[in-house]
Enzyme design. Sequence first.
Site, PDB file in Angstrom:
ATOM      1  N   ASP A  16     -14.969 -60.834 -42.052  1.00 51.41           N
ATOM      2  CA  ASP A  16     -13.824 -61.646 -42.452  1.00 51.41           C
ATOM      3  C   ASP A  16     -12.527 -60.857 -42.636  1.00 51.41           C
ATOM      4  OD1 ASP A  16     -14.461 -64.288 -42.644  1.00 51.41           O
ATOM      5  OD2 ASP A  16     -13.779 -64.372 -44.751  1.00 51.41           O
ATOM      6  N   ARG A  47     -22.536 -54.248 -36.593  1.00 54.15           N
ATOM      7  CA  ARG A  47     -23.953 -54.335 -36.192  1.00 54.15           C
ATOM      8  C   ARG A  47     -24.200 -55.437 -35.175  1.00 54.15           C
ATOM      9  NH1 ARG A  47     -26.327 -54.038 -42.163  1.00 54.15           N
ATOM     10  NH2 ARG A  47     -24.909 -55.781 -42.188  1.00 54.15           N
ATOM     11  N   GLU A 226      -4.302 -68.607 -58.223  1.00 49.62           N
ATOM     12  CA  GLU A 226      -4.613 -69.189 -56.910  1.00 49.62           C
ATOM     13  C   GLU A 226      -4.992 -70.635 -57.121  1.00 49.62           C
ATOM     14  OE1 GLU A 226      -6.041 -65.703 -53.780  1.00 49.62           O
ATOM     15  OE2 GLU A 226      -7.570 -66.723 -54.951  1.00 49.62           O
ATOM     16  N   HIS A 250      -5.413 -54.875 -58.508  1.00 51.91           N
ATOM     17  CA  HIS A 250      -4.076 -55.362 -58.144  1.00 51.91           C
ATOM     18  C   HIS A 250      -3.118 -55.427 -59.345  1.00 51.91           C
ATOM     19  CE1 HIS A 250      -6.075 -56.157 -54.474  1.00 51.91           C
ATOM     20  NE2 HIS A 250      -6.442 -57.407 -54.677  1.00 51.91           N
ATOM     21  N   ARG A 346       6.653 -61.224 -65.488  1.00 51.83           N
ATOM     22  CA  ARG A 346       7.658 -61.827 -66.386  1.00 51.83           C
ATOM     23  C   ARG A 346       7.899 -60.891 -67.556  1.00 51.83           C
ATOM     24  NH1 ARG A 346       7.884 -67.347 -64.873  1.00 51.83           N
ATOM     25  NH2 ARG A 346       9.481 -67.641 -66.463  1.00 51.83           N
ATOM     26  N   ARG A 370       9.113 -62.494 -58.707  1.00 52.12           N
ATOM     27  CA  ARG A 370       8.051 -63.311 -58.083  1.00 52.12           C
ATOM     28  C   ARG A 370       7.582 -62.598 -56.820  1.00 52.12           C
ATOM     29  NH1 ARG A 370      10.130 -68.596 -58.064  1.00 52.12           N
ATOM     30  NH2 ARG A 370      10.853 -68.389 -55.934  1.00 52.12           N
ATOM     31  N   MET A 379      16.868 -63.712 -63.351  1.00 53.78           N
ATOM     32  CA  MET A 379      17.027 -63.434 -64.776  1.00 53.78           C
ATOM     33  C   MET A 379      17.373 -64.728 -65.459  1.00 53.78           C
ATOM     34  SD  MET A 379      19.474 -60.230 -65.126  1.00 53.78           S
ATOM     35  CE  MET A 379      19.081 -58.642 -64.529  1.00 53.78           C
TER      36      MET A 379
HETATM   37  C1  BG6 Z   1      -8.192 -59.977 -52.682  1.00 50.69           C
HETATM   38  C2  BG6 Z   1      -9.222 -60.684 -53.506  1.00 50.69           C
HETATM   39  O1  BG6 Z   1      -8.195 -58.609 -52.975  1.00 50.69           O
HETATM   40  O2  BG6 Z   1      -6.914 -60.506 -52.963  1.00 50.69           O
HETATM   41  C3  BG6 Z   1      -9.167 -62.177 -53.250  1.00 50.69           C
HETATM   42  O3  BG6 Z   1     -10.506 -60.184 -53.201  1.00 50.69           O
HETATM   43  C4  BG6 Z   1      -7.777 -62.723 -53.403  1.00 50.69           C
HETATM   44  O4  BG6 Z   1     -10.056 -62.867 -54.119  1.00 50.69           O
HETATM   45  C5  BG6 Z   1      -6.778 -61.872 -52.639  1.00 50.69           C
HETATM   46  O5  BG6 Z   1      -7.768 -64.049 -52.927  1.00 50.69           O
HETATM   47  C6  BG6 Z   1      -5.367 -62.283 -52.956  1.00 50.69           C
HETATM   48  O6  BG6 Z   1      -4.468 -61.608 -52.136  1.00 50.69           O
HETATM   49  P1  BG6 Z   1      -3.016 -62.194 -51.879  1.00 50.69           P
HETATM   50  O7  BG6 Z   1      -2.347 -61.131 -51.080  1.00 50.69           O
HETATM   51  O8  BG6 Z   1      -3.197 -63.489 -51.159  1.00 50.69           O
HETATM   52  O9  BG6 Z   1      -2.414 -62.398 -53.225  1.00 50.69           O
END
Ligand code: BG6
Length: 484
Positions: A16, A47, A226, A250, A346, A370, A379
Site C-alpha cells: 500500500d 515477494r 482525521e 509526527h 495552536r 494549519r 493570528m
Molecule cells: C501515517 C499514519 O503515518 O500518517 C496514518 O500511519 C495516517 O494512520 C497518516 O493516516 C496521516 O498522514 P497525513 O499526511 O495524511 O496527515
Amino acid sequence: PETGCLSIVVLGASGDLAKKKTFPALFHLYRQGFLPPDEVHIFGYARSKISDDDLRNRIQSYLVNDKGSSTEQLDDVSNFLQLIQYLSGSYDSEDGFRLLDKEISEHESSKISAEGSSRRLFYLALPPSVYPSVCKMIKTCCMNKSNLGGWTRIIVEKPFGRDLQSAEQLSTQIGELFDEPQIYRIDHYLGKELVQNMLVLRFANRFFLPLWNRDNIDNVQIVFREDFGTEGRGGYFDQYGIIRDIIQNHLLQVLCLVTMEKPISLKPEHIRDEKVKVLESVLPIRDDEVVLGQYEGYREDPTVPDHSNTPTFATIILRINNERWEGVPFILKAGKALNSRKAEIRVQLKDVPGDIFKCKKQGRNEFVIRLQPSEAIYMKLTVKQPGLEMSTVQSELDLSYKQRYQGVTIPEAYERLILDTIKGDQQHFVRRDELKASWEIFTPLLHKIDDGEFKSIPYKPGSRGPAEADELLERAGYVQTHGY
Ligand code: BG6
C-alpha cells in the site's frame, strides 16, 4: 552534482505505502527532472510473483491525476513506468538479493561513464519485523561497488519498534550494518511545507523572538484529526494505536520544532542536537493528563479483536522542564473518525494584563499554523469593531497559502524527503538518539496502556472525541476563542 547511475529499489513494491506514496513521489520527481532517465533506474522488489507490467498497472492509477490528465502527463506516466522493473524474491534469502544486485550492476555498467559513480537507494516500504533481515541482505549482496565510488543509502519507515526496548534493539541491529549517515529514518511530517516553515517563522522573524516563552505563551496545542477510521488497516493499527501511529512520531517532531532552541546553523547535526535536548527535557507524563478514546464501530473490523482497548484517540499533555517552557502545557491531540480532517498548531498567548476594554471573554491572542488541509498561518487578535461604537472584536491576520501563492504547487512530503535522501541531506530525518529520546517519553504510558491500566473511552464517529478530552484541555488552561 553527482553523476552516474542512480538505482532506486522499492522493497515492498506491491504494498500500500509503495503504491500510494513512494511511486507517486518518484513520479513527481521524475516529472520535474530530478530523476533523469539516462541515469536512473527503479526496481520494485517484493515477494508476490507478478510481472513488470502487473506492477506498472497497479501503480498507474495512483499517478494519474483525478481531474483528468493531459496527454503530456499521460506520456510522462508511460515513460516513467518504463523505468520500473520488478523482481520477486523473499526478504531473508540471498538468492533474490543476488539477482537484484546483478540487475543493478548491469544497469550501472551501461550508464556509468569514467567520472560517474554508483548510487544505490533502498526504500524499505515494509513492516519493521523484516528490517533486520532485509538490511543484512542489502549489506551482503547489494552494496555499491567501491571501485565505482558513490553510495548506498536506506530509507526506513515507522513504526521503528513498539517501545524503547524494541526500538533500541532495531536500531542496534541496523546500526551494526549501516552507519548513521546511510540511514534515513523517515517521518513524513518533517517533509510537510508548514512543518518545514516552523524554523523560518520562529528564527527569521523579530515578532516571535520575545514572545516565544513561558512569560507570554499560556498553552500550545498540536492537533491531528482525521474524519475517517482505520479503513482496512485495523489489523496493523490495533497492534500500535494512535500514540505510536501519530503522536510519538509526527506530533512529537512538530513539538520539537515549536520548542527547540535556535540551532547554531542549519546543518542537520546542529538542528538535531537541539531537538534531542528538548526531547530530553520532557517530564514524565502524568496519568491525570491523558485521555484515551476509541470510536464506536472500530471493533467491527474483522481484523480487530473483539475486546480491543487500543486507542484511536488520545489527548496527552507534555511538559518541558527548561527555562523557556516550564509551566506551559503542550497538548498533543490525535484522533481517527472525528468530525474533521485537520492538522494544526495552536499557540495561545496569556491574557493581556489590565483589561480596560473588558474584552477578555472574547478570547486571547492565538497564533495558528494549519499544516493541512489548505495550509495557512493566522493570528487571532482583538481589534476595534468598525463603526461608531468603541467596542472590540476578535479578528484575524490571515496568510492563506492558496490565495497568497496562487499557482504554486506545494510538494508532497515524500517527494521532498526522497530528494533529500538522494542529495544526502539528513536535516529532515530522525537521528538515532532522537528516536530513543522520543520512545523514552511515551514508553511508560504505552506499557500502562498495554497492561490495561487505562481504558479507552468510547466516542461517536464524526464527533469531537470524548468529552473528557475537552475537559482536560480546559483544565490545562486553554480558553476557547470566538469562532473556534
Ligand atoms: C501515517 C499514519 O503515518 O500518517 C496514518 O500511519 C495516517 O494512520 C497518516 O493516516 C496521516 O498522514 P497525513 O499526511 O495524511 O496527515
